[in-house]
Design a protein around this motif. Structure first.
Motif: not given
Length: 359
Positions: A356, A25-27, A30-31, A2, A353
């Motif tokens: 998700r 990322p909004t999660n 994940e962020r 990414q 990456t």
């Protein structure tokens, strides 16, 4: 891989990448995993990332426009651990904070004015507010200047930070235990929460002079074990619960000054000694200097409560904190410091990456 837009900035005596929140990322899980990967966390040199292999250079700032009426931008600080693959978003970082204003102006989040530009910042870690005054001659951020800060080579333009409501940043109280001095394992100490929850101890009570080099303190296994045992108990006493996986409260050793300052300090982050001093730590220590009943005032004497300028000596030199009082009763303490910042590069950082997560 990414590709994420990134600005690497020095803020005070710290350094790290600055990101727009919308580019991450909004999660949260994940962020955080993305930040761990791009910083290279999990290796003592962070060799596979852009982290610098030190707590002072393994920091991240996430910036977004603020929806709060009293702020222009929101700032979330992320401490990315070096050796462990984890992050901590409990504390604020005042050094990284001083680069938030220049970043916000240059990224178009705050319109610059000719001369100086005020940037109102809400720190999301602690829900506190800070005003940053940035030099912007001709409406352009100026980084060159004559202001020197100990721990950073050369000089730069000043950035003035004023902490508006730093009392009880994480616990809601200046003294979370209900008293200015506690005794834990036979050691008197002050648990204070002013910009940063800290546990302050006389260096002499732990067999130290307070003048030791950071490397020597880091190498003292017995001292670090004793500090950590005290920190864990202080964390529970402050209402923070089990702090074994948190970087707060920060342990601080204090002693008499040697270079004409107010106080000499050795600040831990929390398991290694800072080569200088955290800005949020300086705010709390300056407040402890003027607060009756603390171990710091016990060291300095009662006349310290009249101080309006506190100079804290640290391993790289010193830092000055200006104190003022506001509020109807004149008892609310506000603190200001002058720091410097610099943009180091703008571009993209690459990270593997992140898978998700469901939901």
């Amino acid at each position: 891989m990414q590709r994420i837009p990134c600005v690497l900035m020095r803020g005070g005596t710290s350094k790290g990448p600055f990101f727009h929140a919308w580019d991450l990322p909004t999660n949260i899980v994940e962020r955080d995993e993305m930040l761990i990967n791009l910083m290279g966390s999990g290796h003592e040199l962070e060799i596979d990332g852009i982290g610098g292999g030190s707590p002072q250079t393994s920091k991240v700032a996430i910036i977004s426009p603020s929806l709060h009426a009293d702020a222009d931008v929101d700032y979330l600080f992320v401490q990315v651990m070096v050796a462990d693959r984890r992050v901590d978003t409990a504390p604020n970082c005042g050094n990284m904070l001083c680069a938030v204003g220049p970043f916000a102006i240059e990224q178009g989040l705050v319109k610059a004015t000719d001369g100086k530009t005020l940037v109102r910042i809400r720190n999301l870690n602690t829900q506190t507010f800070v005003n940053a005054l940035v030099e912007t001659p001709g409406g352009v951020v100026r980084y060159e200047g004559r202001t020197a800060i100990d721990g950073v080579p050369g000089t730069a333009a000043p950035v003035q930070l004023t902490f508006l409501d730093a009392v009880g940043s994480k616990t809601g109280k200046l003294f979370p235990t209900g008293q200015a001095t506690d005794v834990i394992d036979g050691i008197p100490l002050t648990c204070i929460d002013m910009a940063m929850p800290m546990m302050i101890v006389h260096a002499s009570h732990l067999g130290m002079t307070g003048s030791e080099r950071p490397a020597d303190l880091d190498a003292d296994t017995q001292l670090r074990k004793r500090l950590e045992a005290l920190r864990l108990k202080a964390g529970r006493a402050m209402g923070l619960g089990d702090v074994s996986n948190m970087v707060i409260p920060k342990p601080v050793l204090v002693s008499h000054p040697r270079e004409g300052g107010t106080l000499q300090v050795r600040y831990f982050m929390p398991h290694s000694c800072h080569r200088a001093l955290a800005i949020t730590g300086a705010i709390g220590l300056a407040t402890a200097c003027v607060s009756p009943g603390t171990v710091v005032m016990d060291l300095l004497g009662a006349t310290a409560q009249e101080l309006s300028l506190v100079r804290l000596e640290h391993p790289s030199g010193g830092i000055e904190v200006a104190l003022s009082r506001s509020g109807a009763d004149g008892k609310t303490i506000q603190a200001s410091v002058v720091r410097t910042a610099r943009r180091l590069f703008s571009g993209f950082v690459y990270a593997p990456t992140v898978r998700r997560l469901a939901g």
